[in-house]
Write a protein that holds these residues in place. Sequence first.
Motif, mmCIF file in Angstrom:
data_model
loop_
_atom_site.group_PDB
_atom_site.id
_atom_site.type_symbol
_atom_site.label_atom_id
_atom_site.label_comp_id
_atom_site.label_asym_id
_atom_site.label_seq_id
_atom_site.Cartn_x
_atom_site.Cartn_y
_atom_site.Cartn_z
ATOM 1 N N PRO A 1 0.784 -1.235 0.000
ATOM 2 C CA PRO A 1 0.000 0.000 0.000
ATOM 3 C C PRO A 1 0.820 1.292 0.000
ATOM 4 C CG PRO A 1 -1.055 -1.612 1.403
ATOM 5 C CD PRO A 1 0.253 -2.216 0.964
ATOM 6 N N PRO A 2 1.924 1.406 0.777
ATOM 7 C CA PRO A 2 2.677 2.669 0.733
ATOM 8 C C PRO A 2 3.320 2.961 -0.621
ATOM 9 C CG PRO A 2 3.237 1.405 2.698
ATOM 10 C CD PRO A 2 2.456 0.497 1.814
ATOM 11 N N GLU A 3 3.464 1.947 -1.457
ATOM 12 C CA GLU A 3 4.130 2.129 -2.755
ATOM 13 C C GLU A 3 3.155 2.427 -3.888
ATOM 14 O OE1 GLU A 3 7.735 -0.862 -3.077
ATOM 15 O OE2 GLU A 3 5.975 -1.893 -2.301
ATOM 16 N N ARG A 4 1.874 2.510 -3.601
ATOM 17 C CA ARG A 4 0.900 2.550 -4.688
ATOM 18 C C ARG A 4 0.990 3.813 -5.549
ATOM 19 N NH1 ARG A 4 -4.036 -0.344 -1.313
ATOM 20 N NH2 ARG A 4 -3.601 -2.465 -2.073
ATOM 21 N N ALA A 5 1.134 4.986 -4.941
ATOM 22 C CA ALA A 5 1.246 6.206 -5.749
ATOM 23 C C ALA A 5 2.489 6.155 -6.627
ATOM 24 C CB ALA A 5 1.285 7.439 -4.849
ATOM 25 N N ALA A 6 3.612 5.711 -6.035
ATOM 26 C CA ALA A 6 4.850 5.614 -6.807
ATOM 27 C C ALA A 6 4.735 4.565 -7.901
ATOM 28 C CB ALA A 6 6.015 5.289 -5.885
ATOM 29 N N ALA A 7 4.101 3.416 -7.592
ATOM 30 C CA ALA A 7 3.953 2.361 -8.596
ATOM 31 C C ALA A 7 3.087 2.824 -9.764
ATOM 32 C CB ALA A 7 3.345 1.114 -7.959
ATOM 33 N N ALA A 8 2.007 3.539 -9.466
ATOM 34 C CA ALA A 8 1.157 4.071 -10.528
ATOM 35 C C ALA A 8 1.929 5.048 -11.394
ATOM 36 C CB ALA A 8 -0.078 4.741 -9.935
ATOM 37 N N SER A 9 2.765 5.858 -10.745
ATOM 38 C CA SER A 9 3.575 6.824 -11.485
ATOM 39 C C SER A 9 4.634 6.140 -12.336
ATOM 40 C CB SER A 9 4.241 7.801 -10.508
ATOM 41 O OG SER A 9 5.140 8.643 -11.183
ATOM 42 N N VAL A 10 5.393 5.219 -11.721
ATOM 43 C CA VAL A 10 6.504 4.576 -12.432
ATOM 44 C C VAL A 10 6.013 3.720 -13.588
ATOM 45 C CG1 VAL A 10 8.379 2.899 -12.169
ATOM 46 C CG2 VAL A 10 8.062 4.681 -10.463
ATOM 47 N N THR A 11 4.826 3.125 -13.461
ATOM 48 C CA THR A 11 4.293 2.357 -14.592
ATOM 49 C C THR A 11 3.642 3.270 -15.630
ATOM 50 O OG1 THR A 11 2.261 1.946 -13.307
ATOM 51 C CG2 THR A 11 3.946 0.210 -13.323
ATOM 52 N N SER A 12 3.249 4.475 -15.228
ATOM 53 C CA SER A 12 2.645 5.411 -16.181
ATOM 54 C C SER A 12 3.688 6.174 -16.980
ATOM 55 C CB SER A 12 1.748 6.416 -15.443
ATOM 56 O OG SER A 12 0.651 5.789 -14.844
ATOM 57 N N VAL A 13 4.801 6.535 -16.330
ATOM 58 C CA VAL A 13 5.798 7.377 -16.993
ATOM 59 C C VAL A 13 6.396 6.725 -18.235
ATOM 60 C CG1 VAL A 13 8.083 8.430 -16.738
ATOM 61 C CG2 VAL A 13 6.330 8.792 -15.001
ATOM 62 N N PRO A 14 6.865 5.468 -18.161
ATOM 63 C CA PRO A 14 7.362 4.856 -19.405
ATOM 64 C C PRO A 14 6.282 4.762 -20.476
ATOM 65 C CG PRO A 14 8.105 3.604 -17.506
ATOM 66 C CD PRO A 14 7.079 4.583 -17.007
ATOM 67 N N ARG A 15 5.037 4.559 -20.060
ATOM 68 C CA ARG A 15 3.945 4.557 -21.030
ATOM 69 C C ARG A 15 3.875 5.904 -21.744
ATOM 70 N NH1 ARG A 15 -0.004 1.060 -21.318
ATOM 71 N NH2 ARG A 15 -1.472 2.697 -21.905
ATOM 72 N N SER A 16 3.932 6.986 -20.977
ATOM 73 C CA SER A 16 3.844 8.308 -21.592
ATOM 74 C C SER A 16 5.050 8.606 -22.471
ATOM 75 C CB SER A 16 3.718 9.376 -20.498
ATOM 76 O OG SER A 16 2.535 9.204 -19.758
ATOM 77 N N LEU A 17 6.251 8.245 -21.978
ATOM 78 C CA LEU A 17 7.456 8.489 -22.766
ATOM 79 C C LEU A 17 7.436 7.690 -24.064
ATOM 80 C CD1 LEU A 17 10.198 8.491 -19.986
ATOM 81 C CD2 LEU A 17 9.448 10.447 -21.361
ATOM 82 N N ALA A 18 7.071 6.418 -23.965
ATOM 83 C CA ALA A 18 7.028 5.578 -25.158
ATOM 84 C C ALA A 18 5.951 6.055 -26.125
ATOM 85 C CB ALA A 18 6.784 4.126 -24.762
ATOM 86 N N ALA A 19 4.790 6.419 -25.581
ATOM 87 C CA ALA A 19 3.699 6.898 -26.430
ATOM 88 C C ALA A 19 4.037 8.229 -27.080
ATOM 89 C CB ALA A 19 2.419 7.030 -25.603
ATOM 90 N N ALA A 20 4.937 8.999 -26.448
ATOM 91 C CA ALA A 20 5.288 10.312 -26.995
ATOM 92 C C ALA A 20 6.091 10.212 -28.279
ATOM 93 C CB ALA A 20 6.081 11.104 -25.954
ATOM 94 N N ALA A 21 6.821 9.119 -28.456
ATOM 95 C CA ALA A 21 7.679 8.995 -29.635
ATOM 96 C C ALA A 21 6.885 8.676 -30.893
ATOM 97 C CB ALA A 21 8.730 7.921 -29.388
ATOM 98 N N SER A 22 5.827 7.900 -30.759
ATOM 99 C CA SER A 22 5.171 7.365 -31.951
ATOM 100 C C SER A 22 4.225 8.314 -32.687
ATOM 101 C CB SER A 22 4.450 6.054 -31.612
ATOM 102 O OG SER A 22 3.893 6.067 -30.340
ATOM 103 N N PRO A 23 3.539 9.296 -32.047
ATOM 104 C CA PRO A 23 2.691 10.180 -32.862
ATOM 105 C C PRO A 23 3.469 10.950 -33.923
ATOM 106 C CG PRO A 23 2.059 10.348 -30.566
ATOM 107 C CD PRO A 23 3.313 9.532 -30.606
ATOM 108 N N ALA A 24 4.668 11.417 -33.592
ATOM 109 C CA ALA A 24 5.465 12.127 -34.595
ATOM 110 C C ALA A 24 5.861 11.185 -35.728
ATOM 111 C CB ALA A 24 6.707 12.729 -33.945
ATOM 112 N N LEU A 25 6.199 9.929 -35.386
ATOM 113 C CA LEU A 25 6.514 8.947 -36.417
ATOM 114 C C LEU A 25 5.280 8.668 -37.279
ATOM 115 C CD1 LEU A 25 8.639 6.390 -34.354
ATOM 116 C CD2 LEU A 25 9.465 8.047 -36.041
ATOM 117 N N ALA A 26 4.129 8.562 -36.624
ATOM 118 C CA ALA A 26 2.891 8.339 -37.374
ATOM 119 C C ALA A 26 2.594 9.511 -38.292
ATOM 120 C CB ALA A 26 1.730 8.117 -36.405
ATOM 121 N N GLY A 27 2.817 10.732 -37.795
ATOM 122 C CA GLY A 27 2.609 11.921 -38.623
ATOM 123 C C GLY A 27 3.527 11.940 -39.829
ATOM 124 N N ALA A 28 4.782 11.521 -39.610
ATOM 125 C CA ALA A 28 5.734 11.475 -40.722
ATOM 126 C C ALA A 28 5.308 10.439 -41.755
ATOM 127 C CB ALA A 28 7.131 11.167 -40.194
#
Length: 395
Positions: A327-354
């Motif tokens: 339970p004490p790790e839940r906010a951090a776990a949600a963040s750490v699993t979300s951040v790579p998702r956002s970073l990875a998702a950030a790369a592909s829209p520009a590639l899709a646009g190209a």
Amino acid sequence: MVARLYWGRALRDFGDGFVAVLLPVYLAALGLGAFEIGLVATAALLGSAAMTLGIGWLGARHDTARLLVVAAVLMVATGLVFAGANAFPVFLFVAFAGTVNPSAGSVSIFVPLEHAVLSRSVPDERRTASFAAYSLVGALAGALGGFAAATPDLMAWAGVSQLAAIRGMFVLYAALGVGAALLYRVVPTAAGVGQTKGAPLGPSRRIVLKLAGLFSIDAFAGGFAVQSLLALWLFERFGLSLIQAGFFFLWSGVLAAFSYPVASWLAARIGLVNTMVFTHIPSSLCLIGAALVPNLDLALALLLVRSALSQMDVPTRSSYVMAVVTPPERAAAASVTSVPRSLAAAASPALAGALYATGLTAWPFIACGALKIAYDLLLLWTFRHVRPPEEQPGR
């Protein structure tokens, strides 16, 4: 408290729903091309990743309600600046520093905080159902938001220009942020917040990092088909109007919404990981099919089937992450699993646009589907034996 979270999510997802559809139309009306629109989407996802990482660190040390209010105030500022801006660099900066969401999904700085509050508010046996209800509320609100994207075309009948009407929709987005801030002000703080020392992640670090790595593959794939780019593809390939697109995204969102309680029911019978995988693979095949068929009706039908299946992993994924950490790790776990998702998702829209700008309009969706299938198979293999508390023998 749970009801306030649901209402807060409803307000911001309603705003995300119409912004995701209107964003490419708005930027194109101001003279931006497909590649520049893809860059704005990339900037939004990169900014979301950076802020989500910060929120995960702060969430273990500061008042959750205060952080939610700060995020809502940022939503207000984002809407107001987008409503008044004209220059590409301004859009790029505000997309990065603000809350605009080109995917109209759960990529948001609000998510780690809301997940932590929701998971501590319900017992294990009700956790997946609560996340399903949370996702259902957001998806229905997002569907209504997608339908509301038709408003500028409807206002044209009253003599209001499309550009002026879209600017007005961004002002509405800011007003929804005000409403969310008022709701988040009364979210109570968990005991012990502000007293956490050291790294927010401890005994669950290894499993969280594995999940984060796999989720990043899924998110990178999803970035090829974010809602803004899907809308652009429908507008340009099939000539859909805003009203037609609004109807499509309404029904797409409704189907996704009602898949969430089905996902909760299914997870109780076959498990969280199996539910994620065996609903996701068919949805990816539907996306690939939609990219290849020449007929509008068939493409829309495949996309609607995809909508009914593709989001069933959302509440189950969220519930699974909250279940396999302390339970004490839940906010951090949600963040750490979300951040790579956002970073990875950030790369592909520009590639899709190209790719889109070079005429390869089907390839972003084919790449999305193929990569998502690879992610599903890796997830099943890696976590087939890691069970949440409610799936343990004897429960």
